[in-house]
Design a protein around this motif. Structure first.
Motif, PDB file in Angstrom:
ATOM      1  N   THR A   1       0.911  -0.989  -0.052  1.00 37.90           N
ATOM      2  CA  THR A   1       0.056   0.032   0.205  1.00 37.90           C
ATOM      3  C   THR A   1       0.873   1.447   0.056  1.00 37.90           C
ATOM      4  O   THR A   1       1.634   1.536   0.823  1.00 37.90           O
ATOM      5  CB  THR A   1      -0.895   0.082   1.243  1.00 37.90           C
ATOM      6  OG1 THR A   1      -0.070  -0.160   2.380  1.00 37.90           O
ATOM      7  CG2 THR A   1      -2.123  -0.850   1.126  1.00 37.90           C
ATOM      8  N   PRO A   2       0.735   2.194  -0.861  1.00 42.00           N
ATOM      9  CA  PRO A   2       1.413   3.487  -0.755  1.00 42.00           C
ATOM     10  C   PRO A   2       0.753   4.254   0.199  1.00 42.00           C
ATOM     11  O   PRO A   2      -0.269   3.987   0.558  1.00 42.00           O
ATOM     12  CB  PRO A   2       0.894   4.066  -2.197  1.00 42.00           C
ATOM     13  CG  PRO A   2       0.375   3.024  -2.954  1.00 42.00           C
ATOM     14  CD  PRO A   2      -0.365   1.987  -2.182  1.00 42.00           C
ATOM     15  N   PRO A   3       1.523   5.214   0.781  1.00 41.90           N
ATOM     16  CA  PRO A   3       2.800   5.685   0.328  1.00 41.90           C
ATOM     17  C   PRO A   3       4.148   4.855   0.833  1.00 41.90           C
ATOM     18  O   PRO A   3       5.407   5.322   0.633  1.00 41.90           O
ATOM     19  CB  PRO A   3       2.944   7.198   0.668  1.00 41.90           C
ATOM     20  CG  PRO A   3       2.196   7.179   2.046  1.00 41.90           C
ATOM     21  CD  PRO A   3       1.091   6.087   1.647  1.00 41.90           C
TER      22      PRO A   3
ATOM     23  N   LEU B   1       7.430  -1.441  -2.131  1.00 43.85           N
ATOM     24  CA  LEU B   1       7.831  -0.512  -3.170  1.00 43.85           C
ATOM     25  C   LEU B   1       8.741   0.307  -3.187  1.00 43.85           C
ATOM     26  O   LEU B   1       9.473   0.588  -4.136  1.00 43.85           O
ATOM     27  CB  LEU B   1       6.447   0.639  -3.046  1.00 43.85           C
ATOM     28  CG  LEU B   1       5.010   0.059  -2.981  1.00 43.85           C
ATOM     29  CD1 LEU B   1       3.826   1.133  -2.801  1.00 43.85           C
ATOM     30  CD2 LEU B   1       4.776  -0.748  -4.166  1.00 43.85           C
TER      31      LEU B   1
ATOM     32  N   LYS C   1      11.636   0.322  -5.959  1.00 44.13           N
ATOM     33  CA  LYS C   1      12.275   1.564  -6.586  1.00 44.13           C
ATOM     34  C   LYS C   1      13.654   1.678  -6.346  1.00 44.13           C
ATOM     35  O   LYS C   1      14.293   1.926  -7.319  1.00 44.13           O
ATOM     36  CB  LYS C   1      11.461   2.683  -5.764  1.00 44.13           C
ATOM     37  CG  LYS C   1      12.027   4.108  -6.283  1.00 44.13           C
ATOM     38  CD  LYS C   1      11.799   4.314  -7.767  1.00 44.13           C
ATOM     39  CE  LYS C   1      12.396   5.780  -8.426  1.00 44.13           C
ATOM     40  NZ  LYS C   1      12.505   5.845  -9.461  1.00 44.13           N
TER      41      LYS C   1
ATOM     42  N   THR D   1       8.236   6.461  -9.409  1.00 43.58           N
ATOM     43  CA  THR D   1       7.392   6.462  -8.215  1.00 43.58           C
ATOM     44  C   THR D   1       6.001   6.009  -8.797  1.00 43.58           C
ATOM     45  O   THR D   1       5.184   5.135  -8.452  1.00 43.58           O
ATOM     46  CB  THR D   1       7.569   7.094  -6.977  1.00 43.58           C
ATOM     47  OG1 THR D   1       9.105   7.176  -6.762  1.00 43.58           O
ATOM     48  CG2 THR D   1       6.903   6.757  -5.977  1.00 43.58           C
ATOM     49  N   MET D   2       5.549   7.050  -9.592  1.00 43.48           N
ATOM     50  CA  MET D   2       4.115   6.832 -10.036  1.00 43.48           C
ATOM     51  C   MET D   2       3.702   5.795 -10.747  1.00 43.48           C
ATOM     52  O   MET D   2       2.536   5.161 -10.743  1.00 43.48           O
ATOM     53  CB  MET D   2       3.804   8.241 -10.986  1.00 43.48           C
ATOM     54  CG  MET D   2       2.429   8.581 -11.021  1.00 43.48           C
ATOM     55  SD  MET D   2       1.307   8.388  -9.660  1.00 43.48           S
ATOM     56  CE  MET D   2       1.999   9.777  -8.760  1.00 43.48           C
TER      57      MET D   2
ATOM     58  N   TYR E   1       3.085   3.159  -8.343  1.00 42.46           N
ATOM     59  CA  TYR E   1       1.688   3.515  -7.706  1.00 42.46           C
ATOM     60  C   TYR E   1       0.481   2.854  -8.389  1.00 42.46           C
ATOM     61  O   TYR E   1      -0.210   2.287  -8.016  1.00 42.46           O
ATOM     62  CB  TYR E   1       1.857   4.733  -6.988  1.00 42.46           C
ATOM     63  CG  TYR E   1       2.588   5.134  -6.010  1.00 42.46           C
ATOM     64  CD1 TYR E   1       3.387   4.261  -5.431  1.00 42.46           C
ATOM     65  CD2 TYR E   1       2.578   6.362  -5.611  1.00 42.46           C
ATOM     66  CE1 TYR E   1       4.003   4.649  -3.982  1.00 42.46           C
ATOM     67  CE2 TYR E   1       3.511   6.941  -4.344  1.00 42.46           C
ATOM     68  CZ  TYR E   1       3.997   6.057  -3.727  1.00 42.46           C
ATOM     69  OH  TYR E   1       4.970   6.315  -2.662  1.00 42.46           O
ATOM     70  N   LYS E   2       0.741   3.419  -9.938  1.00 39.82           N
ATOM     71  CA  LYS E   2      -0.284   3.173 -10.647  1.00 39.82           C
ATOM     72  C   LYS E   2      -0.389   1.560 -10.755  1.00 39.82           C
ATOM     73  O   LYS E   2      -1.646   0.812 -10.764  1.00 39.82           O
ATOM     74  CB  LYS E   2      -0.135   3.656 -11.854  1.00 39.82           C
ATOM     75  CG  LYS E   2      -0.333   5.316 -12.150  1.00 39.82           C
ATOM     76  CD  LYS E   2      -0.146   5.838 -13.288  1.00 39.82           C
ATOM     77  CE  LYS E   2      -0.494   7.247 -13.401  1.00 39.82           C
ATOM     78  NZ  LYS E   2      -0.272   7.894 -14.762  1.00 39.82           N
TER      79      LYS E   2
ATOM     80  N   ILE F   1      -2.134  -0.711  -7.521  1.00 40.46           N
ATOM     81  CA  ILE F   1      -3.249  -0.609  -7.173  1.00 40.46           C
ATOM     82  C   ILE F   1      -4.070  -2.011  -7.635  1.00 40.46           C
ATOM     83  O   ILE F   1      -4.819  -2.541  -6.772  1.00 40.46           O
ATOM     84  CB  ILE F   1      -4.135   0.619  -7.867  1.00 40.46           C
ATOM     85  CG1 ILE F   1      -3.569   1.753  -7.105  1.00 40.46           C
ATOM     86  CG2 ILE F   1      -5.518   0.706  -7.418  1.00 40.46           C
ATOM     87  CD1 ILE F   1      -3.688   3.087  -7.609  1.00 40.46           C
TER      88      ILE F   1
END
Length: 427
Positions: free
Chosen positions: A375-377, A382, A386, A395-396, A399-400, A403
């Motif tokens: 789960t972000p952030p 994640l 990265k 990073t985007m 995140y995309k 989901i």
């Protein structure tokens, strides 16, 4: 209500970046000192609790499984597995993504260490997926989710911790987590194949004239599978305890590393030092959490929560819903170890009051905690992804891409809630 204030202060310190063990231990000392009804006498029992932790044979499996995973991380096994699997699925849209999920599942059953699996997959699989033309979000989401399967697929560190905290058999927890873990694998593969079918540009097929090397594929898959069967099979059959199987797994990892010609002094030194650091972190958190729970219980926090759910609410499904939602939200901000040692002991008395099966409830918590890695952030997977990927993805993008996999995990959690037999099939 002072107990709830104490809990809120501890969470606030965590959000400000105070180390977990010191946040919970420090808050416990502060509230014990400033609350006349408690006092430092409450800590008289703490040395006995710590000695109990030190002599706990179940928790001895934690450093052993960590060491096994670190040895296998350096053995070159993951690279061989991925190359062999990708050749098996060549010419199939989404085939490389499917092979990443399958390798992630095998690594999860072999190592159980999320950080190692995510970093390995990021270094090995991400360049291949991007080179093949995969959508960056889909590639990063697949790797992060697959690498995190070590949270639910045995031998999982979190299942060992939950077994100790909830006083249930770790062997039964391992058996109960098998089908839910495989359900997640199936959901991931289904999503990748459907997305590849709808939009072939997101997950194109790998076209090559190279023939599938069946012998090479078997040589890559059979050794880790044999180790997995030996470690988990001995637990499931009742031949060995989790701690004994973990010790056997370390020996098996050393043998596999020797076969792959990666066994050397530097590798052993790395595995020993990292095991010491990770184990030290876990047990320091456990000691801080023990001090916190002593003061929290003395202030009546557990009794307050038990009264609220069992009498004021009185509905088992409301409790399960609130518990799962709380763990899911807390997973955005704090690690699974803190949740296991702080939140779960608070929930256990309510669980017992409602007569909820502890094995089923523990598997639900493990699946929920797995989502906390994604789960972000603040999802740790994640960050691992990265850090290993560098500038190849943003990073985007991560995140995309993650989901849909979080939604799939919630779907898997819902399936286990609706169909408890998924947990009890092998028990």
């Amino acid at each position: 209500m002072i107990a709830l204030v104490m809990f809120a202060v501890a969470l606030l310190l965590l959000l400000f970046g105070v180390p977990v063990a010191f946040a919970f231990g420090g808050v416990a000392m502060m509230f014990a000192f400033f609350t006349p009804d408690v006092g430092f006498e409450v800590f008289n029992i703490l040395p006995f609790r710590i000695y109990g932790i030190m002599s706990n044979t179940t928790l001895m499996a934690v450093p052993l499984f960590i060491m096994m995973g670190l040895i296998l991380e350096k053995s070159g096994m993951a690279e061989k597995l991925l190359m062999s699997m990708s050749s098996l699925f060549k010419g199939v849209r989404g085939g490389l993504g499917v092979s990443v999920v399958l390798v992630g599942a095998i690594l999860a059953a072999s190592t159980g260490i999320v950080s190692a699996s995510v970093v390995m997959m990021s270094v090995i699989a991400l360049p291949l997926m991007l080179q093949a033309g995969y959508n960056k979000g889909l590639a990063s989401g697949t790797i992060a989710a697959s690498g995190t399967l070590g949270q639910i697929i045995p031998p999982s560190i979190i299942l060992i911790v939950l077994g100790d905290v909830m006083s249930v058999s770790v062997g039964e927890l391992f058996m109960g987590a098998v089908l839910p873990g495989l359900t997640l694998v199936g959901l991931y593969i289904t999503y990748i194949m459907i997305r590849a079918y709808i939009n072939k540009e997101d997950a194109p097929a790998i076209i090559t004239d190279e023939q599938v090397n069946i012998i090479g594929l078997l040589l890559a898959i059979i050794p880790p599978l044999l180790l997995m069967v030996a470690v988990l099979g001995s637990i499931f059959a009742g031949i060995a305890s989790p701690t004994e199987s973990a010790a056997f797994g370390v020996v098996g990892g050393l043998i596999l590393s020797g076969v792959n010609r990666t066994l050397n002094f530097e590798m052993i030194k790395y595995a020993l030092f990292e095991t010491m650091k990770l184990s030290g972190m876990i047990f320091m958190i456990l000691i801080g959490a023990t001090a916190f729970s002593l003061v929290f219980n003395e202030l009546g926090g557990t009794d307050l929560i038990l009264e609220f759910f069992s009498h004021d609410i009185g509905n088992v499904w409301v409790f399960i819903g609130v518990a799962m939602l709380s763990i899911f939200i807390l997973g955005f901000f704090i690690d699974f170890i803190e949740i296991s040692f702080i939140i779960v002991p608070i929930l256990v008395p309510v669980m017992e009051a409602f007569g909820i099966d502890p094995i089923w409830f523990a598997v639900l918590i493990a699946m929920n905690l797995q989502a906390s890695f994604l789960t972000p952030p603040f999802g740790l997977s994640l960050f691992f992804l990265k850090g290993a990927a560098g500038k190849s993805i943003t990073t985007m993008d991560i995140y995309k891409g993650i989901i849909p996999f979080i939604l799939l995990q919630l779907l898997g959690l819902g399936l286990v809630i609706l169909f408890p037999d998924l947990v009890f099939a092998f028990i």
